[in-house]
Design a protein around this motif. Structure first.
Motif, PDB file in Angstrom:
ATOM      1  N   UNK A   6       0.829  -1.217   0.000  1.00 42.22           N
ATOM      2  CA  UNK A   6       0.000   0.000   0.000  1.00 42.22           C
ATOM      3  C   UNK A   6       0.859   1.260   0.000  1.00 42.22           C
ATOM      4  N   UNK A   7       2.028   1.196   0.624  1.00 43.80           N
ATOM      5  CA  UNK A   7       2.913   2.359   0.660  1.00 43.80           C
ATOM      6  C   UNK A   7       3.829   2.400  -0.558  1.00 43.80           C
ATOM      7  N   UNK A 168       3.347  10.014   9.725  1.00 47.89           N
ATOM      8  CA  UNK A 168       3.319   8.956  10.733  1.00 47.89           C
ATOM      9  C   UNK A 168       2.074   8.098  10.607  1.00 47.89           C
ATOM     10  N   UNK A 169       0.941   8.719  10.327  1.00 46.29           N
ATOM     11  CA  UNK A 169      -0.289   7.940  10.194  1.00 46.29           C
ATOM     12  C   UNK A 169      -0.208   6.956   9.039  1.00 46.29           C
ATOM     13  N   UNK A 170       0.495   7.352   7.969  1.00 46.83           N
ATOM     14  CA  UNK A 170       0.648   6.464   6.817  1.00 46.83           C
ATOM     15  C   UNK A 170       1.616   5.328   7.115  1.00 46.83           C
ATOM     16  N   UNK A 171       2.699   5.651   7.833  1.00 46.16           N
ATOM     17  CA  UNK A 171       3.737   4.656   8.075  1.00 46.16           C
ATOM     18  C   UNK A 171       3.395   3.698   9.217  1.00 46.16           C
ATOM     19  N   UNK A 172       2.471   4.074  10.062  1.00 48.40           N
ATOM     20  CA  UNK A 172       2.124   3.196  11.182  1.00 48.40           C
ATOM     21  C   UNK A 172       1.685   1.821  10.672  1.00 48.40           C
ATOM     22  N   UNK A 173       2.196   0.781  11.333  1.00 50.50           N
ATOM     23  CA  UNK A 173       1.863  -0.588  10.922  1.00 50.50           C
ATOM     24  C   UNK A 173       0.371  -0.846  11.112  1.00 50.50           C
ATOM     25  N   UNK A 174      -0.226  -1.458  10.126  1.00 53.19           N
ATOM     26  CA  UNK A 174      -1.572  -1.985  10.330  1.00 53.19           C
ATOM     27  C   UNK A 174      -1.470  -3.222  11.223  1.00 53.19           C
ATOM     28  N   UNK A 202       1.186   0.278  20.808  1.00 47.97           N
ATOM     29  CA  UNK A 202       2.263   0.974  20.086  1.00 47.97           C
ATOM     30  C   UNK A 202       1.729   1.893  19.000  1.00 47.97           C
ATOM     31  N   UNK A 203       0.423   1.795  18.693  1.00 48.75           N
ATOM     32  CA  UNK A 203      -0.181   2.572  17.599  1.00 48.75           C
ATOM     33  C   UNK A 203       0.572   2.355  16.286  1.00 48.75           C
ATOM     34  N   UNK A 204       1.067   1.140  16.135  1.00 44.57           N
ATOM     35  CA  UNK A 204       1.743   0.804  14.878  1.00 44.57           C
ATOM     36  C   UNK A 204       3.153   1.329  14.761  1.00 44.57           C
ATOM     37  N   UNK A 205       3.737   1.856  15.840  1.00 47.22           N
ATOM     38  CA  UNK A 205       5.108   2.402  15.796  1.00 47.22           C
ATOM     39  C   UNK A 205       6.094   1.246  15.698  1.00 47.22           C
TER      40      UNK A 205
END
Length: 849
Positions: A6-7, A168-174, A202-205
């Motif tokens: 997706x990225x 950051x919202x885009x890069x955060x892991x699903x 972790x909010x996907x961090x």
């Protein structure tokens, strides 16, 4: 690796995309994402930045290295790299512009990733990046990755649809990506509820997931750990200490903390800092264990710590910090990394060591043109330390002078005590340079002579600096014999001292002085000597060679070798554009304009001459403005444009009245030419007689020839044929031994009519015969109107996208027209097509301004 399709799709450049920005806090997987994506691209250059890249010279050098890596073209940017080594370079925009133009001429596309851009804090590098993105050809896609948005005009590019940003919202892991990371990368078999909760915490961090997974290895109560884990940065730092670092063996903990002072780590360097002998093995183990160690090369020789981890480790350092930096400094010094040795000495606050290393490193740095780096070293020291070191004060003053800050430089130079000869001489040399920048030539000469008298023979690097200043100032004042002597001495001083740029500067200026004295053979020998010196020093692409190319071009032009002259003029002008050297650029453009007019490209000649005027005016360079205006008078007269010629003559008159160095003879010659063009030959002769005497007295042989030729024409116009023949014979007698041709031919048919009365002028008559009507275009197939439009835009440097926008067609249509042009012109590239069109004098090129 975790595949994140997706990225990756968003990273692929779309139509019109100039820039992709990836901005997120530390540990969001920016580098890993871009590394994975880069593996799917055909041509990618990669540059990981650090604080030292705030030096524009280092940044541009590294950028070219990345572009070469990505494009696979090892010669890319060779001229710009050479220009960066020159201590005279002051215009990064000119250099990046030259690089952009070179990229635009290459057919292949390339992505370039600038990682860790947040470490760039200097405005100069930001300006370079903004310039690069703003003028990026369609073949280039720039990716900037860092912790914060770069201070660039992102809003403007976003409105133009030229920018894509991943935050950051885009890069955060699903959730699925986090599960794949923990399971496949970290090799943990966590229950699904624990995985989902860890993702939530972790909010996907990505870094938080890695930290958590490291601590979960061997943990009996995974659910309890996940529940207690916090994603806040403060908690993460606490966790790094208590759950990661403290769980390592004591020797590993000590290794990690002690080596955290290093930006880049190698086994031998780590051994020197820690006093151990297992640095390489430890680094390899830390990498295998995913302990925030990143390999920087395929051979696993160099590593770095994750920035967040390094920051955490450095916070654990105590009083041993200074000693560790000293050890690192010593190793870097012993292994030839003097700039790194200086940086560690400064970090250790070991001022004595830093001063010693800086004083040892500056000569080489000047030679490489790394003036901002030298200035940064000195200004990183406490002011009182610098004040106690006269040599450092003068080095700082020199750096300030070379970066265009003469007022501050002069104050510093004047503050140094003059009790000892070397500091006094160094100070005088710096103040001579400052006086030259201000246009105070008498003071520049006096100070340069004072410096040479004070500086001993073993300080050649400083003496050549003063000697070049002396020769340049004498030349600007018009004292050519003294200037020739001074510059010959400067070249010898520079050669004996091994100072490459000082030597080349002296030799090229010496050749120019010899040409102005009418000694073309001697000037040619000097330029060939400079060429040999460049080859011996393996610096063929050096920016200093611009003056060599232009000097040889002028000689070839004078001797009517127009093909070789045009090639050398264009090479020299391109090099001068890269360095922003206004003197070389103005002289080169004027010479190129003369050649274009000789080849009947009259409109192109006028456009090039106007550009020379703009360059001199924009730089505020009055002596160069005189050169441009003097040629413009002649060019306008040849085009029978008397009002415009008169306006250019008035510009020269203002410079003469203002006392601009070198303005008097060109100004009075222009007045005489204008009088002659108006039929006032006797008034022109009245102007020329005292001018002839002045040129003879000053030994200005080239000016004297022009004066004699113009006198002969005025005598002929005044119905004085015997005087005309005698004067022309005098000129020819002086010119023949040096093989002058164009000085006569450029005066046109009126002078050709006088030659039958001059004995031995057969060679000149043949040259006039060659100066026939303009060549006719000869194409295998006529161009269409639209192809002519494309060729016209190609000649001014437009890329395919810009041509398409201006002609309101698609990029694909432009490519079709280009292919047709290549076929009709027998060319294989943009450069060849433009050169072939110029040779054929096609209207699309001849009207280009």
């Amino acid at each position: 690796m975790v595949r994140r399709a997706r990225l990756a799709e968003r990273l692929d450049p779309g139509a019109g995309r100039r820039l992709t920005v990836v901005a997120a806090p530390a540990g969001y997987g920016k580098t890993t994402l871009l590394g994975t994506w880069a593996g799917t691209r055909e041509r990618v250059g990669w540059l990981t930045l650090d604080e030292r890249d705030n030096d524009p010279t280092r940044f541009l050098s590294s950028l070219i290295g990345a572009l070469r890596q990505g494009s696979g073209e090892g010669e890319l940017g060779q001229g710009v790299l050479a220009a960066l080594r020159s201590p005279d370079v002051r215009h990064p925009d000119a250099l990046i512009g030259a690089l952009v133009n070179e990229l635009a001429r290459r057919p292949s596309t390339v992505d370039v990733v600038l990682d860790d851009y947040h470490v760039i804090t200097g405005d100069a590098v930001h300006r370079v990046c903004a310039f690069l993105v703003e003028r990026a050809p369609e073949q280039l896609h720039v990716v900037l990755s860092g912790r914060v948005d770069p201070p660039l005009p992102l809003a403007r590019w976003r409105v133009r649809n030229e920018l894509v940003r991943l935050g950051a919202a885009d890069l955060a892991f699903t959730a699925s990506e986090a599960a794949a990371f923990v399971r496949d990368v970290m090799r943990l078999d966590l229950p699904r509820p624990d995985l989902m909760r860890l993702h939530e915490k972790t909010e996907g961090w990505a870094a938080g997931l890695q930290i958590a997974a490291l601590s979960l290895r061997g943990c009996a109560n995974s659910a309890g750990f996940v529940e207690s884990f916090s994603g806040r940065h403060r908690d993460v730092f606490d966790f790094l200490g208590e759950e990661v670092l403290d769980r390592q063996p004591a020797d590993a903990r000590r290794f990690l903390v002690e080596t955290s002072i290093l930006d880049h780590l190698s086994g031998p360097l780590c051994d020197a800092v820690t006093g151990r002998s297992d640095g390489q093995e430890t680094l390899e183990r830390l990498e295998r264990e995913n302990l925030f160690v990143v390999a920087l090369d395929d051979e696993r020789r160099w590593y770095r710590y994750h920035h967040l981890f390094a920051d955490f480790l450095r916070a654990r350092l105590g009083p041993e910090r200074g000693e560790l930096h000293v050890r690192a400094s010593r190793w870097c010094e012993a292994n030839g990394a003097l700039p790194d040795a200086i940086g560690h000495a400064i970090a250790a606050a070991d001022h004595d060591r830093a001063v010693d290393l800086i004083q040892r490193g500056t000569d080489d740095a000047w030679s490489r043109g790394e003036v901002p780096t030298v200035l940064g070293w000195i200004e990183a020291l406490p002011a009182d330390v610098v004040r106690d070191q006269p040599t450092l004060v003068l080095q700082q003053a020199l750096a300030l002078a070379l970066t265009g800050k003469p007022d501050r430089a002069e104050r510093l130079a004047a503050s140094v005590g003059c009790e000892e000869s070397v500091p006094a001489g160094f100070s005088a040399a710096v103040r001579s340079w400052c006086a030259r920048l201000r246009g105070d030539l008498p003071s520049a000469i006096d100070l340069a002579r004072q410096a040479l008298a004070l500086l001993p023979a073993d300080r050649g690097g400083l003496r050549v600096f003063a000697a070049d200043s002396l020769g340049d100032a004498l030349w600007s004042l018009g004292d050519l014999p003294a200037a020739e002597t001074a510059l010959a001495d400067a070249a010898a001083i520079g050669r004996d001292a091994g100072h490459v740029y000082g030597t080349l500067s002296a030799l090229t200026l010496l050749a120019r002085v010899q040409s102005e004295r009418g000694r073309l053979g001697r000037a040619h020998a000097t330029l060939l000597r400079a060429e040999r010196y460049v080859l011996q020093q393996d610096m063929e692409a050096s920016s200093a060679t611009a003056a060599i190319h232009l000097g040889l071009a002028a000689l070839r032009y004078e001797r009517d070798d127009l093909d070789a002259a045009e090639e050398a003029f264009r090479t020299g002008v391109e090099s001068a554009e890269r360095t922003g050297n206004v003197t070389d650029l103005t002289w080169g453009l004027v010479g190129l304009s003369r050649l274009e007019h000789a080849r009947h490209r009259t409109d192109a000649a006028l456009g090039t001459a106007a550009r020379a005027e703009r360059v001199a005016r924009d730089y505020g360079a009055n002596p160069e403005a005189v050169v441009a205006a003097a040629w413009m008078v002649r060019l306008r007269l040849r085009r029978s444009e008397l009002p415009e010629a008169a306006a250019a003559e008035q510009t020269l008159a203002r410079h003469t009245e203002a006392g601009t160095p070198g303005a008097e003879i060109p100004g009075r010659l222009a007045t005489a030419r204008l009088l002659h063009a108006r039929g006032r030959s006797r008034d022109a002769l009245d102007q020329l007689r005292p001018l002839r005497d002045a040129a003879q007295t000053a030994d200005r042989g080239r000016d004297l020839l022009e004066i004699l030729v113009l006198q002969a024409l005025a005598h002929a116009q005044a119905s004085m044929p015997d005087e005309a023949a005698a004067t022309l014979a005098d000129a020819f007698g002086r010119a023949a031994p040096e093989h002058y041709v164009r000085t006569f031919v450029d005066e046109g048919p009126a002078l050709a009519a006088l030659l039958p009365r001059v004995p031995g002028s057969e060679e000149l008559r043949a040259a006039f015969a060659r100066q026939a009507a303009p060549p006719q275009a000869a194409l295998v197939e006529p161009m269409t109107d639209r192809e002519s439009d494309v060729l016209r835009l190609l000649a001014v440097g437009k890329n395919n996208r810009e041509i398409a926008a201006e002609l309101f067609v698609s990029v694909g249509t432009v490519k079709t027209h280009l292919n047709n042009l290549y076929r009709k012109l027998g060319a294989h590239s943009r450069t060849q097509a433009v050169a072939r069109a110029r040779a054929l004098n096609l209207p699309s090129i001849s009207t280009f301004r």
